[in-house]
Every structure is written in structure tokens, then in C-alpha cells.
Design a protein around this motif. Structure first.
Motif, PDB file in Angstrom:
ATOM      1  N   GLU A 278       1.889  12.890   7.579  1.00  0.00           N
ATOM      2  CA  GLU A 278       2.560  11.924   6.709  1.00  0.00           C
ATOM      3  C   GLU A 278       1.905  10.543   6.797  1.00  0.00           C
ATOM      4  OE1 GLU A 278       5.577  11.712   4.439  1.00  0.00           O
ATOM      5  OE2 GLU A 278       4.372  13.532   4.230  1.00  0.00           O
ATOM      6  N   ILE A 279       1.534  10.144   7.998  1.00  0.00           N
ATOM      7  CA  ILE A 279       0.864   8.840   8.176  1.00  0.00           C
ATOM      8  C   ILE A 279      -0.459   8.823   7.414  1.00  0.00           C
ATOM      9  CG2 ILE A 279      -0.284   7.350   9.852  1.00  0.00           C
ATOM     10  CD1 ILE A 279       1.877   8.169  11.879  1.00  0.00           C
ATOM     11  N   SER A 280      -1.194   9.908   7.549  1.00  0.00           N
ATOM     12  CA  SER A 280      -2.474  10.019   6.840  1.00  0.00           C
ATOM     13  C   SER A 280      -2.257  10.032   5.332  1.00  0.00           C
ATOM     14  CB  SER A 280      -3.196  11.280   7.288  1.00  0.00           C
ATOM     15  OG  SER A 280      -4.379  11.465   6.558  1.00  0.00           O
ATOM     16  N   ARG A 281      -1.256  10.764   4.894  1.00  0.00           N
ATOM     17  CA  ARG A 281      -0.989  10.864   3.455  1.00  0.00           C
ATOM     18  C   ARG A 281      -0.582   9.501   2.877  1.00  0.00           C
ATOM     19  NH1 ARG A 281       3.222  11.464   0.030  1.00  0.00           N
ATOM     20  NH2 ARG A 281       4.735  11.290   1.730  1.00  0.00           N
ATOM     21  N   LEU A 282       0.248   8.791   3.608  1.00  0.00           N
ATOM     22  CA  LEU A 282       0.713   7.487   3.140  1.00  0.00           C
ATOM     23  C   LEU A 282      -0.435   6.464   3.094  1.00  0.00           C
ATOM     24  CD1 LEU A 282       4.159   7.266   4.968  1.00  0.00           C
ATOM     25  CD2 LEU A 282       3.733   7.662   2.526  1.00  0.00           C
ATOM     26  N   LYS A 283      -1.342   6.558   4.061  1.00  0.00           N
ATOM     27  CA  LYS A 283      -2.505   5.658   4.057  1.00  0.00           C
ATOM     28  C   LYS A 283      -3.398   5.938   2.857  1.00  0.00           C
ATOM     29  CE  LYS A 283      -2.914   4.562   8.964  1.00  0.00           C
ATOM     30  NZ  LYS A 283      -3.754   4.682  10.195  1.00  0.00           N
ATOM     31  N   LYS A 284      -3.565   7.210   2.578  1.00  0.00           N
ATOM     32  CA  LYS A 284      -4.369   7.575   1.409  1.00  0.00           C
ATOM     33  C   LYS A 284      -3.718   7.066   0.135  1.00  0.00           C
ATOM     34  CE  LYS A 284      -6.513  11.715   3.332  1.00  0.00           C
ATOM     35  NZ  LYS A 284      -6.626  13.203   3.264  1.00  0.00           N
ATOM     36  N   LEU A 285      -2.393   7.201   0.080  1.00  0.00           N
ATOM     37  CA  LEU A 285      -1.678   6.700  -1.095  1.00  0.00           C
ATOM     38  C   LEU A 285      -1.844   5.189  -1.225  1.00  0.00           C
ATOM     39  CD1 LEU A 285       1.716   8.691  -1.032  1.00  0.00           C
ATOM     40  CD2 LEU A 285      -0.155   8.886  -2.699  1.00  0.00           C
ATOM     41  N   GLU A 286      -1.780   4.526  -0.090  1.00  0.00           N
ATOM     42  CA  GLU A 286      -1.925   3.075  -0.098  1.00  0.00           C
ATOM     43  C   GLU A 286      -3.329   2.676  -0.552  1.00  0.00           C
ATOM     44  OE1 GLU A 286      -1.357  -0.693   2.995  1.00  0.00           O
ATOM     45  OE2 GLU A 286      -0.866   1.353   3.608  1.00  0.00           O
ATOM     46  N   LEU A 287      -4.344   3.368  -0.033  1.00  0.00           N
ATOM     47  CA  LEU A 287      -5.724   3.079  -0.435  1.00  0.00           C
ATOM     48  C   LEU A 287      -5.935   3.392  -1.902  1.00  0.00           C
ATOM     49  CD1 LEU A 287      -7.702   4.461   2.654  1.00  0.00           C
ATOM     50  CD2 LEU A 287      -7.409   2.049   1.989  1.00  0.00           C
ATOM     51  N   ASN A 288      -5.384   4.499  -2.323  1.00  0.00           N
ATOM     52  CA  ASN A 288      -5.519   4.872  -3.740  1.00  0.00           C
ATOM     53  C   ASN A 288      -4.863   3.836  -4.644  1.00  0.00           C
ATOM     54  OD1 ASN A 288      -6.899   7.202  -3.105  1.00  0.00           O
ATOM     55  ND2 ASN A 288      -5.046   8.487  -3.081  1.00  0.00           N
ATOM     56  N   GLU A 289      -3.719   3.318  -4.182  1.00  0.00           N
ATOM     57  CA  GLU A 289      -3.039   2.290  -4.974  1.00  0.00           C
ATOM     58  C   GLU A 289      -3.873   1.000  -5.012  1.00  0.00           C
ATOM     59  OE1 GLU A 289       0.846   1.758  -3.393  1.00  0.00           O
ATOM     60  OE2 GLU A 289       1.603   3.668  -4.174  1.00  0.00           O
ATOM     61  N   GLU A 290      -4.476   0.660  -3.870  1.00  0.00           N
ATOM     62  CA  GLU A 290      -5.318  -0.540  -3.832  1.00  0.00           C
ATOM     63  C   GLU A 290      -6.534  -0.377  -4.739  1.00  0.00           C
ATOM     64  OE1 GLU A 290      -6.287  -1.206   0.212  1.00  0.00           O
ATOM     65  OE2 GLU A 290      -4.296  -1.982   0.757  1.00  0.00           O
ATOM     66  N   GLU A 291      -7.135   0.801  -4.668  1.00  0.00           N
ATOM     67  CA  GLU A 291      -8.303   1.053  -5.519  1.00  0.00           C
ATOM     68  C   GLU A 291      -7.911   1.043  -6.989  1.00  0.00           C
ATOM     69  OE1 GLU A 291     -10.085   4.650  -4.239  1.00  0.00           O
ATOM     70  OE2 GLU A 291     -10.826   3.810  -2.344  1.00  0.00           O
ATOM     71  N   ARG A 292      -6.731   1.627  -7.237  1.00  0.00           N
ATOM     72  CA  ARG A 292      -6.267   1.646  -8.622  1.00  0.00           C
ATOM     73  C   ARG A 292      -5.997   0.229  -9.115  1.00  0.00           C
ATOM     74  NH1 ARG A 292      -0.676   4.339  -9.304  1.00  0.00           N
ATOM     75  NH2 ARG A 292      -0.146   2.299  -8.415  1.00  0.00           N
ATOM     76  N   ASP A 293      -5.376  -0.575  -8.255  1.00  0.00           N
ATOM     77  CA  ASP A 293      -5.113  -1.979  -8.637  1.00  0.00           C
ATOM     78  C   ASP A 293      -6.434  -2.743  -8.846  1.00  0.00           C
ATOM     79  OD1 ASP A 293      -2.429  -1.487  -8.444  1.00  0.00           O
ATOM     80  OD2 ASP A 293      -2.220  -2.323  -6.414  1.00  0.00           O
ATOM     81  N   LYS A 294      -7.423  -2.438  -7.980  1.00  0.00           N
ATOM     82  CA  LYS A 294      -8.712  -3.102  -8.081  1.00  0.00           C
ATOM     83  C   LYS A 294      -9.409  -2.737  -9.382  1.00  0.00           C
ATOM     84  CE  LYS A 294     -13.013  -3.757  -5.524  1.00  0.00           C
ATOM     85  NZ  LYS A 294     -13.784  -3.395  -4.306  1.00  0.00           N
ATOM     86  N   ARG A 295      -9.354  -1.453  -9.731  1.00  0.00           N
ATOM     87  CA  ARG A 295      -9.975  -0.999 -10.969  1.00  0.00           C
ATOM     88  C   ARG A 295      -9.270  -1.603 -12.176  1.00  0.00           C
ATOM     89  NH1 ARG A 295     -10.232   4.025  -8.258  1.00  0.00           N
ATOM     90  NH2 ARG A 295      -8.341   4.711  -9.380  1.00  0.00           N
ATOM     91  N   GLU A 296      -7.971  -1.674 -12.080  1.00  0.00           N
ATOM     92  CA  GLU A 296      -7.212  -2.265 -13.177  1.00  0.00           C
ATOM     93  C   GLU A 296      -7.575  -3.741 -13.343  1.00  0.00           C
ATOM     94  OE1 GLU A 296      -3.095  -1.607 -12.428  1.00  0.00           O
ATOM     95  OE2 GLU A 296      -3.149   0.516 -13.032  1.00  0.00           O
ATOM     96  N   GLN A 297      -7.729  -4.432 -12.209  1.00  0.00           N
ATOM     97  CA  GLN A 297      -8.108  -5.842 -12.262  1.00  0.00           C
ATOM     98  C   GLN A 297      -9.503  -6.013 -12.853  1.00  0.00           C
ATOM     99  OE1 GLN A 297      -6.059  -8.362 -11.454  1.00  0.00           O
ATOM    100  NE2 GLN A 297      -7.648  -9.742 -12.273  1.00  0.00           N
ATOM    101  N   GLU A 298     -10.428  -5.144 -12.456  1.00  0.00           N
ATOM    102  CA  GLU A 298     -11.793  -5.193 -13.002  1.00  0.00           C
ATOM    103  C   GLU A 298     -11.777  -4.918 -14.493  1.00  0.00           C
ATOM    104  OE1 GLU A 298     -13.977  -2.408 -10.702  1.00  0.00           O
ATOM    105  OE2 GLU A 298     -14.241  -3.765  -9.000  1.00  0.00           O
ATOM    106  N   ASN A 299     -10.988  -3.950 -14.876  1.00  0.00           N
ATOM    107  CA  ASN A 299     -10.883  -3.637 -16.308  1.00  0.00           C
ATOM    108  C   ASN A 299     -10.312  -4.816 -17.087  1.00  0.00           C
ATOM    109  OD1 ASN A 299     -11.937  -1.069 -16.034  1.00  0.00           O
ATOM    110  ND2 ASN A 299      -9.900  -0.139 -15.693  1.00  0.00           N
ATOM    111  N   ASN A 300      -9.335  -5.449 -16.497  1.00  0.00           N
ATOM    112  CA  ASN A 300      -8.747  -6.621 -17.159  1.00  0.00           C
ATOM    113  C   ASN A 300      -9.774  -7.755 -17.290  1.00  0.00           C
ATOM    114  OD1 ASN A 300      -6.253  -5.425 -17.445  1.00  0.00           O
ATOM    115  ND2 ASN A 300      -5.472  -6.221 -15.471  1.00  0.00           N
TER     116      ASN A 300
END
Length: 313
Positions: A278-300
Motif C-alpha cells: 500500500e505504501i508503494s502503491r500510494l507513492k506511485k499514485l502520488e508521483l503519477n499525480e505530480e507528473e500529471r500535474d507537471k504535464r498539465e502545467q507544461e501543456n498550459n
């Protein structure tokens, strides 16, 4: 003459004395006799009175009332006992008749086919929660099999002699299980043994996951821990679920907090693996969310730059 006279006087006096004494003795004797007779008569009368009054002695009267009341109460108890026995016999006959309707032709038990028919008459599917409750109420030792003893004993405890009554009792217990913690714990413990294959000591993973989903139809744990737990199990190579793991999962699910979980406590090792997962899964989710936010910011940003270029043109 004087002598004779003296003698006569003396004689008369003596005779009179004798006569008086005799008379006195007679009178005393008669008096004593009369007194004795009077005493005997008085005693006789007293005895007669005692004999007569003994028939009306209050203590005897009370005893007769008590004995009469006890006899009456005894008759009432006996009558109630006979009525209860008759009712019990009627109930036994009705339950036996119901058992005969669903029992297997070759075995003195209700097997898969009979259980399916019973479920249909109860208006439930075989894999629905009320059927697990039924097995729990019968204290069934094996899945897809209700012995005659289990069926009759269970329905007598439920006080159900018809299909309609049995359905009503089951729905009442389903309602109780939503709030009755102790009753739910009993059902939870029962489910492990009920799901075991004959002679097995470990619950197969598929059966364990199915039973977890079923038993938690009511009183589902918070934080979606059940769904997360089942997802973890489906991705791991696990041979089966041991009894300790099954029993302790209920406590684990009730107090689960990934941030305060202590692997040094006496939890089964499978719970440690689940928390790491669960700890590993949550970290991956957190990283994925950060990457997604970063990509969204770059796209913007790209969109903004593109828009500026278009304006300049």
C-alpha cells in the motif's frame, strides 16, 4: 340401772360414733366417687370437644387448602406441559416434512440441488448474504450440504416451521447483524470453517476472497480497506489463507491506519506485506499525480505561448 344406763349411753355414744364415722366415711366415699365421676365426665366432655374441634383445626384447614392449591397448580403445570409437548411435536413434524421436501434421494441430507431449490423458495440466490446467514444459523459444517440434524436443530432454534417463517427470521437476523457487533463476530468466525474443503486447514484464496466480500455485506470496514486488501491478494502468489490471518483481519480492518501501522506488533506477516504494498502503491499514485500535474502545467504553458505567437502574427 345407772350402769346399764351408763352403758347404754356409752354404747349409744359409741354406736353413734361408729354410725357417724361410718356415715362420714360413706359420705366421703360417695363424695370422692361423685367427684371422680365428675372429673371423668369433665375429661370425657373435654375429649369429646377436642375430637369435635379437631375436624375444624385451622392448621388442618390451611393444610387442606395448600394441598388443594398444590394439586390444582400441579394439574395446571401438567396441562401446560402437555400443550407444550403437543406444540413441539407439531413443530417437529412440520420441520421434518420440510426437510423431506429438499433432501437428496440417496443421502439423508440436503445437497446442492436441494439447497438451490430451497434458495429459490426463499427467493434468494445461493450466493447471497442471507444464505450464508442460514448456514450460520444451522451451524453447517460443510458448504453445499445441510445434514438432517443441522436442518432440524437450526429451524427449531429459529422457531420456523414454514418457508415464510424461515425467510422472516433470516431477514430479522440480517438486520441485527448491521448493529450487533458480537453476533457479527460469531458469523465472521463461522465463515472460515464453513468455507474449508473437507479435511483442509487452509482456506483457498478464491474462497477466502469470495467469503470476505460476502460476510462484509454488512458492517463493511472503513477506508476501503477491504477493497484494497482484496486487490493486494489478487496480485500476490498466495496459496491460501490461514485461520489466524482470517480471524485477525477483522481487528486489522477495524483499526487500520497506514501511517501508524507497527510491523513489530504481533500481526501476521501477510499484513506487513500488504502495508508495504500500500505504501508503494500510494507513492506511485502520488508521483503519477505530480507528473500529471507537471504535464498539465507544461501543456498550459505551451498553449499560452502558442496563443501569444498567434497574437503577434
Amino acid at each position: 340401772m345407772g350402769n346399764c344406763l351408763r352403758c347404754f349411753k356409752s354404747s349409744t355414744s359409741s354406736d353413734n360414733s361408729v354410725a357417724i364415722n361410718s356415715s362420714q366415711n360413706i359420705n366421703i366415699s360417695e363424695k370422692e366417687k361423685n367427684q371422680h365421676e365428675s372429673e371423668e365426665l369433665l375429661q370425657t366432655n373435654v375429649n369429646n370437644i377436642n375430637i369435635k374441634t379437631s375436624h375444624y383445626d385451622s392448621s388442618n384447614y390451611k393444610k387442606s387448602l395448600v394441598n388443594g392449591s398444590a394439586s390444582s397448580n400441579s394439574n395446571l403445570v401438567e396441562d401446560k406441559s402437555k400443550i407444550q409437548t403437543a406444540k413441539s411435536q407439531l413443530a417437529d413434524n412440520a420441520i421434518n416434512k420440510m426437510f423431506e421436501e429438499y433432501k437428496d434421494k440417496d443421502e439423508d441430507a440436503i445437497l446442492s440441488e436441494g439447497i438451490e431449490k430451497l434458495c429459490k423458495d426463499l427467493n434468494f440466490e445461493p450466493d447471497e448474504f442471507p444464505i450464508l446467514v442460514l448456514a450460520f444459523c444451522l451451524d453447517a459444517k460443510q458448504m453445499c450440504k445441510f445434514t438432517k440434524q443441522e436442518f432440524i436443530y437450526g429451524l427449531k432454534n429459529l422457531n420456523a416451521t414454514t418457508i415464510s417463517e424461515l425467510r422472516d427470521r433470516l431477514m430479522q437476523i440480517v438486520d441485527d447483524l448491521q448493529t450487533n457487533v458480537d453476533l457479527f463476530k460469531q458469523l465472521y468466525r463461522f465463515s472460515f470453517h464453513f468455507g474449508l474443503d473437507e479435511g483442509a486447514r487452509i482456506l483457498s484464496l478464491d474462497m477466502a476472497m469470495s467469503l470476505w466480500k460476502l460476510v462484509y455485506t454488512v458492517q463493511a470496514p472503513n477506508n476501503n480497506v477491504l477493497e484494497r486488501w482484496l486487490s493486494f491478494l489478487s496480485k500476490e502468489s498466495i496459496r491460501g489463507i490461514q485461520r489466524d490471518t482470517w480471524l485477525m483481519f477483522q481487528n486489522f480492518a477495524e483499526c487500520f491506519d497506514i501511517n501508524s501501522y507497527d510491523s513489530n506488533e504481533a500481526w501476521p506477516s501477510l499484513f506487513d506485506d500488504f502495508v508495504e504494498y500500500e505504501i508503494s502503491r500510494l507513492k506511485k499514485l502520488e508521483l503519477n499525480e505530480e507528473e500529471r500535474d507537471k504535464r498539465e502545467q507544461e501543456n498550459n504553458n505551451n498553449n499560452i505561448n502558442f496563443s501569444h505567437k498567434n497574437e503577434q502574427i
